[in-house]
Design an enzyme around this catalytic site. Structure first.
Site, PDB file in Angstrom:
ATOM      1  N   GLU A 165      -9.742   6.985   0.570  1.00  0.00           N
ATOM      2  CA  GLU A 165      -9.591   4.817   0.097  1.00  0.00           C
ATOM      3  C   GLU A 165      -8.966   5.096  -1.157  1.00  0.00           C
ATOM      4  O   GLU A 165     -10.493   5.030  -2.208  1.00  0.00           O
ATOM      5  CB  GLU A 165      -9.771   3.851   1.122  1.00  0.00           C
ATOM      6  CG  GLU A 165     -10.553   3.536   2.321  1.00  0.00           C
ATOM      7  CD  GLU A 165      -8.693   4.123   3.088  1.00  0.00           C
ATOM      8  OE1 GLU A 165      -8.200   3.505   2.040  1.00  0.00           O
ATOM      9  OE2 GLU A 165      -7.679   3.922   4.280  1.00  0.00           O
TER      10      GLU A 165
ATOM     11  N   GLU B 138       0.595  -1.010  -0.074  1.00  0.00           N
ATOM     12  CA  GLU B 138      -0.186  -0.319   0.146  1.00  0.00           C
ATOM     13  C   GLU B 138       1.174   1.196   0.269  1.00  0.00           C
ATOM     14  O   GLU B 138       0.449   2.051  -0.660  1.00  0.00           O
ATOM     15  CB  GLU B 138      -1.232  -0.311   1.130  1.00  0.00           C
ATOM     16  CG  GLU B 138      -2.118   1.132   1.120  1.00  0.00           C
ATOM     17  CD  GLU B 138      -1.967   1.475   3.024  1.00  0.00           C
ATOM     18  OE1 GLU B 138      -2.481   0.614   3.689  1.00  0.00           O
ATOM     19  OE2 GLU B 138      -2.903   2.777   2.987  1.00  0.00           O
TER      20      GLU B 138
HETATM   21 ZN    ZN Z   1      -3.818   2.591   5.117  1.00  0.00          ZN
END
Ligand code: ZN
Length: 656
Positions: free
Chosen positions: A619, A499
């Site tokens: 996100e 990520e």
């Molecule tokens: Zn994160």
């Protein structure tokens, strides 16, 4: 459970033994000042508690592990207690002014309360107890003293660790108006339990409260951390303006003018101090030869010395002489030249420009390490010169013929300075770029001297000065971008992909797009480095941006979950979340990306809860979902996401 209660009871019994004390030549503990960074507390008083000759022995309190030992007290003693977490300071030879009392901190994420009491009267000891939040790391508490004032620090602060610099506390000096604005803690007197007073907690990074004049110059003093735009000179060279950012001025200093001493009989210079906006202070220097005057920042970042250069050369600013650890000159792909100097100790410096050269004088650097300097010169075509100008001062000169000065970053511990220059474009007339010399409007400065908390995790991207018709600096917007995770914290992992990598890639693209629109972009990290959540929010709060945008990638154990989300926590962040989400999760994007809108969600994530600016967390999709992950890691999708986020930011900031 039993043990815990016992400890607490013993502790309070000891506290309650406090007697009204008597001592002829002691330190009177008066007041507590809590700064806005949440990381510095000053214990102010009068007198001196150090007794260098007659030592006093007192037992270390029973709570301490070495309970049988005795401690020689010629200085303060500190120790920690758990359950609840407390950090204790015993000040010897000290008497508390007034009744014992408790300061309840309203807004601190670190300290719940501070209690001050007379611990014993023979010998005289005043005990200060900090009760901390559970998550606070006690090892980060440090106490410094010069025998007259005590500074308690938590974590990394702008105050240098050396106790050689004079600590300055404006105890009792802060005027009522400022006090009322800055109230953040409740003070309770323990003996009658009445809430009697409120103590100040500053809302800006710097409080300028005192100006003293000596034969060499003016010393502007305060608490906190000075940061400023570099002095800008009027076209006729008769006025220089320096704006202190994020600073509060004591109202008694408003519009005051001071004569700056000069070595030359016929030379005269005057400094006028005024509040520029509620969070800026403007210093205006008027005179015929004011180019000979300098603004020198003290190594603790709390004082500014305004003086004629002839005095500066003869002044010893710091008893700590610094050495150079390293030099680095590098050129970035965007045409910036960055000159990094790292020192082993905090430095005191001033910067100025004269005759097409940029100068930085380090006022406590005797040896500039010629060998390292020459090695660095081999790596660059910029002809930097280093020159010893007195036994403890070194000057670096950067020729500005082909360069524009962009900014100077001074690391918070004052041990590292980064100068950034931009190549002058060949096709632009020279006049356009001669900002430093030709500008007659202080607001047109394109110079920013900015404190950054850590060298390795922060990077400031500088935008060129807008053309004449563009808004001035003060109207330019600031954005902090926070690429989630990094370094040892990889964030979520899916299919062997991290990520942290994706977050950084997209954040960089957003930064690039905003920079093109003359928005100041500050990134909590620009590389794969570990940055704590606290450092991220502190960094943002130091920058004081218009908005804070954190970029993340989602993950869950349910591998079929997919879609995009925008999170906010504070009410002032909702409209930002909505607007950016509408661009990011637009019908067009959802269709193109074959993903779904999971909405704008109120979530108490640390970074969007601890930043002062309107803050959101995006996100971008699910790394745990194979299909979504594959698309997220394409350059094309990253570009599209960055475009939509940047579009939302620009619209929110009303930048065309
Ligand atoms: Zn994160």
């Amino acid at each position: 459970m039993f043990l815990l209660r016992l400890t607490v009871i013993i502790f309070f019994i000891i506290i309650s033994f406090a007697q009204s004390a008597f001592c002829a030549n002691s330190f009177r503990v008066k007041d507590l000042i809590i700064d806005n960074s949440d990381r510095i507390i000053f214990i102010g008083g009068e007198g001196n508690f150090q007794r260098p000759k007659e030592a006093v022995y007192v037992p270390i309190p029973a709570q301490n592990q070495n309970s049988n030992s005795v401690n020689l007290i010629t200085n303060i003693t500190t120790f920690t207690i758990t359950s609840p977490f407390r950090y204790v300071i015993d000040i010897p030879n000290a008497v508390l002014d007034g009744a014992s009392r408790t300061y309840e901190l309203k807004n601190s994420s670190i300290i719940k309360s501070v209690q001050i009491a007379q611990f014993s009267s023979n010998p005289d000891i005043v005990r200060v107890v900090f009760t901390l939040n559970k998550s606070s790391d006690m090892s980060k508490f440090k106490t410094y003293t010069n025998g007259k004032n005590i500074v308690v620090k938590y974590g990394s602060t702008i105050i240098d660790n050396s106790i050689k610099y004079k600590f300055y506390t404006p105890s009792g000096d802060m005027d009522k108006f400022t006090k009322a604005q800055n109230t953040g803690a409740v003070l309770t007197y323990n003996n009658n339990n009445n809430t009697l007073n409120l103590i100040p907690r500053m809302q800006t990074k710097y409080y300028l409260s005192k100006v003293s004049q000596n034969s060499d110059g003016l010393i502007l003093r305060g608490i906190g951390s000075i940061s400023f735009q570099r002095a800008v000179y009027s076209a006729d060279n008769k006025q220089a303006t320096l704006i202190l950012d994020n600073a509060t001025l004591a109202s008694k200093l408003q519009d005051k003018t001071y004569n700056v001493p000069s070595s030359q009989k016929n030379e005269k210079a005057y400094l006028t101090i005024s509040a520029y906006t509620d969070k800026k202070i403007k210093l205006t220097l008027n005179g015929d030869t004011l180019r000979d005057y300098r603004f020198v920042v003290s190594p603790d970042g709390q004082s500014l010395f305004v003086s004629h250069r002839s005095y500066i050369i003869n002044t010893i600013f710091s008893s700590d002489t610094a050495l150079v650890n390293s030099y680095k000159m590098q050129k970035t792909s965007q045409g910036y030249s960055i000159f990094d100097i790292v020192f082993n100790k905090a430095v005191t410096y001033d910067v100025f420009e004269l005759n097409d050269n940029f100068y930085i004088d380090i006022n406590n650097l005797g040896d500039y390490n010629e060998l390292l300097f020459k090695q660095m010169l081999k790596t660059t075509d910029i002809k930097v010169q280093a020159l010893k100008i007195s036994s403890d001062k070194t000057r670096f000169i950067i020729p500005m013929k082909d360069l524009n000065f962009a900014y100077a970053n001074v690391e918070s511990n004052a041990k590292s300075i980064q100068l950034c220059f931009k190549d002058k474009p060949v096709n632009v007339p020279k006049q356009e770029n001669e900002v430093l010399v030709s500008s007659n409007n202080s607001k047109n400065s394109n110079i920013n001297v900015t404190y950054v908390p850590k060298e390795d995790n922060t990077k400031i991207m500088y935008n060129e000065k807008p053309k004449k018709t563009s808004p001035t600096i003060s109207a330019m917007k600031k954005v902090v971008l926070d690429p989630g995770h990094g370094g040892s914290d990889s964030g979520a992992i899916g299919g062997g992909l991290y990520e942290k990598t994706l977050n950084l890639e997209v954040a960089k693209l957003v930064a690039e797009k905003l920079t093109k629109k003359n928005v100041y972009v500050y990134m909590t990290r620009s590389k794969d480095t570990t940055v704590s959540l606290e450092d991220r929010t502190n960094y943002s709060n130091e920058i004081n941006p218009d908005i804070y945008v954190s970029i993340h990638t989602n993950s869950t154990v349910q591998e079929d979950s997919y879609g995009v989300e925008t999170h906010y926590y504070k009410d002032d962040s909702y409209s930002l979340a909505q607007l950016i989400h509408s661009k990011f999760a637009s019908a067009k994007n959802l269709k193109k990306w074959e993903t779904k809108d999971r909405g704008v969600i109120k979530s108490r994530f640390y970074v969007i809860n601890h930043t002062e600016a309107p803050s959101i967390l995006i996100e971008m999709g699910f790394i745990s979902n194979t299909q979504e992950r594959e698309k997220l890691f394409t350059k094309e999708r990253q570009e599209q996401i960055a475009n939509s986020i940047a579009e939302g930011i620009l619209e929110y900031l009303k930048v065309k």
